[in-house]
Design a protein around this motif. Structure first.
Motif, PDB file in Angstrom:
ATOM      1  N   ASP A  14      -5.104 -11.531 -12.025  1.00  0.00           N
ATOM      2  CA  ASP A  14      -6.673 -11.222 -11.875  1.00  0.00           C
ATOM      3  C   ASP A  14      -7.450 -11.193 -10.495  1.00  0.00           C
ATOM      4  N   VAL A  15      -8.392  -9.820 -10.590  1.00  0.00           N
ATOM      5  CA  VAL A  15      -8.886  -9.830  -9.232  1.00  0.00           C
ATOM      6  C   VAL A  15     -10.473 -10.576  -8.787  1.00  0.00           C
ATOM      7  N   GLY A  49      -2.104  -9.748  -0.594  1.00  0.00           N
ATOM      8  CA  GLY A  49      -2.776  -8.471  -0.620  1.00  0.00           C
ATOM      9  C   GLY A  49      -2.980  -8.763  -2.054  1.00  0.00           C
ATOM     10  N   LYS A  50      -2.686  -7.433  -2.456  1.00  0.00           N
ATOM     11  CA  LYS A  50      -2.657  -6.437  -4.156  1.00  0.00           C
ATOM     12  C   LYS A  50      -1.415  -6.838  -4.994  1.00  0.00           C
ATOM     13  N   ASN A  51      -2.453  -6.948  -6.000  1.00  0.00           N
ATOM     14  CA  ASN A  51      -1.205  -6.965  -7.116  1.00  0.00           C
ATOM     15  C   ASN A  51      -1.142  -6.752  -7.532  1.00  0.00           C
ATOM     16  N   SER A  52      -0.003  -6.557  -8.918  1.00  0.00           N
ATOM     17  CA  SER A  52       0.383  -5.651  -9.096  1.00  0.00           C
ATOM     18  C   SER A  52      -0.315  -4.661 -10.381  1.00  0.00           C
ATOM     19  N   ALA A  53      -1.248  -5.152 -11.257  1.00  0.00           N
ATOM     20  CA  ALA A  53      -2.773  -4.089 -11.192  1.00  0.00           C
ATOM     21  C   ALA A  53      -3.307  -3.535 -10.584  1.00  0.00           C
ATOM     22  N   HIS A 307       3.157 -17.203  -7.827  1.00  0.00           N
ATOM     23  CA  HIS A 307       2.423 -15.991  -7.228  1.00  0.00           C
ATOM     24  C   HIS A 307       3.734 -14.960  -6.625  1.00  0.00           C
ATOM     25  N   PRO A 308       4.114 -14.201  -6.915  1.00  0.00           N
ATOM     26  CA  PRO A 308       4.609 -13.265  -5.897  1.00  0.00           C
ATOM     27  C   PRO A 308       3.815 -13.011  -5.031  1.00  0.00           C
ATOM     28  N   THR A 309       4.035 -12.352  -4.019  1.00  0.00           N
ATOM     29  CA  THR A 309       3.762 -11.871  -2.938  1.00  0.00           C
ATOM     30  C   THR A 309       3.274  -9.852  -2.996  1.00  0.00           C
ATOM     31  N   GLU A 310       3.033  -9.501  -2.010  1.00  0.00           N
ATOM     32  CA  GLU A 310       2.250  -8.083  -2.903  1.00  0.00           C
ATOM     33  C   GLU A 310       3.729  -7.775  -2.188  1.00  0.00           C
ATOM     34  N   ALA A 311       4.012  -7.507  -1.125  1.00  0.00           N
ATOM     35  CA  ALA A 311       5.753  -6.869  -1.145  1.00  0.00           C
ATOM     36  C   ALA A 311       6.844  -6.842  -2.649  1.00  0.00           C
ATOM     37  N   ALA A 312       6.215  -7.756  -3.621  1.00  0.00           N
ATOM     38  CA  ALA A 312       7.192  -8.248  -4.555  1.00  0.00           C
ATOM     39  C   ALA A 312       6.369  -7.044  -5.659  1.00  0.00           C
TER      40      ALA A 312
END
Length: 341
Positions: A14-15, A49-53, A307-312
């Motif tokens: 989701d963004v 931060g950012k997500n996988s999408a 939810h994962p971190t941005e790093a993950a």
């Protein structure tokens, strides 16, 4: 690499769609979410931060697919189809494959509704580009599907569902319901699909917190694996039925399990606790403005309860995008992008 990316799914991708759902309980439009995002602002992404999408779009050379509800609420122009040209995200926190899954969040966009929204976008592209132009544009685009975790959480938390369906019946229902939606997308020119399998969701902080030893919840993990098997079987059958589709199945389970079992190999030091939250494992209370957060987000696999971190998320996309046959099959995302190019 492709003209557009259309994203369907849940809070993992989701963004900001849920920002536009007034009564939804699944929101991330407040701190400390977004603290590592470029403008340090919460955007509605369930992440620091950012997500996988976002990372997938970067690899494809595309801007992040914007939230559909933001586009339609901003659009005073009668024809705003040009804003759909590089893709759109329909993903919604709390969403499931099955319509009833999101009920506990009061408001969410289930997959059936996300697909309806896509049909409206498709119609708009046809008006903008003509039917053959739109078809050419869409058939080369990627359709990214990241959904199913909430259906498993729903099954895990509902004795009624467990009385009605054995685990196998339930995951088969998920897979067949998804298949119906994929056929619908296919009839509107979708040809190239990225399927993100379920991670070991029993290892997220909210689930570990239910075990005195903070171990992963094995029943939830086993249902995730069972669904992934049903999903892969369904995809093989679908490919036999619709031989003009191509897809990449991403083995999220294997990637995330690797992070959890071999954290130091990936630069992680904390795999059990959430970075942001309160209580045991930071998992009694989610990531709210009053919650504590870890000073080094890069150390943690998990940002909050689920939810994962941005790093993950970044590392996950690095592993599946190119050249990892053990994590992406029958082809990786880069290969899929070049199909029919």
């Amino acid at each position: 690499m492709v003209p557009a990316a259309f994203v369907f799914g849940d809070s993992l991708v989701d963004v900001g769609n849920n920002n536009h759902l007034p009564v939804s309980l699944a929101k991330a439009d407040f701190p400390h979410n977004g603290m590592d995002f470029p403008n340090k602002k919460a955007t509605g992404r369930f992440s620091n931060g950012k997500n996988s999408a976002d990372f997938l779009a970067e690899k494809l050379g595309l801007p992040p697919s914007p939230p559909y509800l933001a586009l339609v609420s901003n659009s005073s122009k009668s024809n705003s189809s040009s804003q759909f040209l590089t893709g759109v995200s329909f993903a919604s926190g709390g969403a499931g494959i099955l319509d009833g899954t999101a009920d506990k969040y009061k408001q969410s966009i289930p997959l059936t509704k996300q697909v309806e929204y896509y049909l409206a976008v498709h119609e708009s592209l046809v008006q903008h580009m003509g039917s053959s132009g739109a078809k050419q544009h869409v058939t080369k685009s990627l359709f990214i599907i990241v959904i199913g975790s909430n259906d498993i959480f729903g099954y895990s938390g509902s004795s009624d569902l467990r009385k009605q369906h054995t685990p196998q019946q339930y995951v088969d229902l998920m897979a067949s319901s998804l298949k119906d939606q994929l056929k619908h997308l296919h009839s509107y020119d979708a040809r190239k699909f990225v399927f993100v399998g379920l991670p070991p969701i029993g290892c997220c902080p909210s689930q570990r917190n239910q075990n005195k030893t903070a171990a992963c919840k094995e029943d939830t993990n086993s249902w995730s694996r069972m669904y992934n098997t049903a999903l892969q079987a369904m995809l093989k059958g679908l490919k036999a039925e619709l031989n003009d589709i191509s897809y990449s199945y991403l083995d999220t389970y294997a990637v995330v399990q690797n992070f959890v079992l071999n954290p130091s190999a990936h630069g992680f030091t904390e795999v059990k606790a959430a970075c942001c939250g309160l209580g045991n494992l930071n998992a009694k209370v989610g990531c709210l403005p009053i919650s504590h957060y870890c000073p080094n987000r890069r150390d943690h696999v998990f940002w909050d309860l689920y939810h994962p971190t941005e790093a993950a998320a970044r590392m996950f996309i690095d592993k599946v995008f190119h050249g990892a046959p053990q994590y992406a099959y029958p082809m990786d995302v880069q290969q899929l992008a070049t199909v029919g190019a």
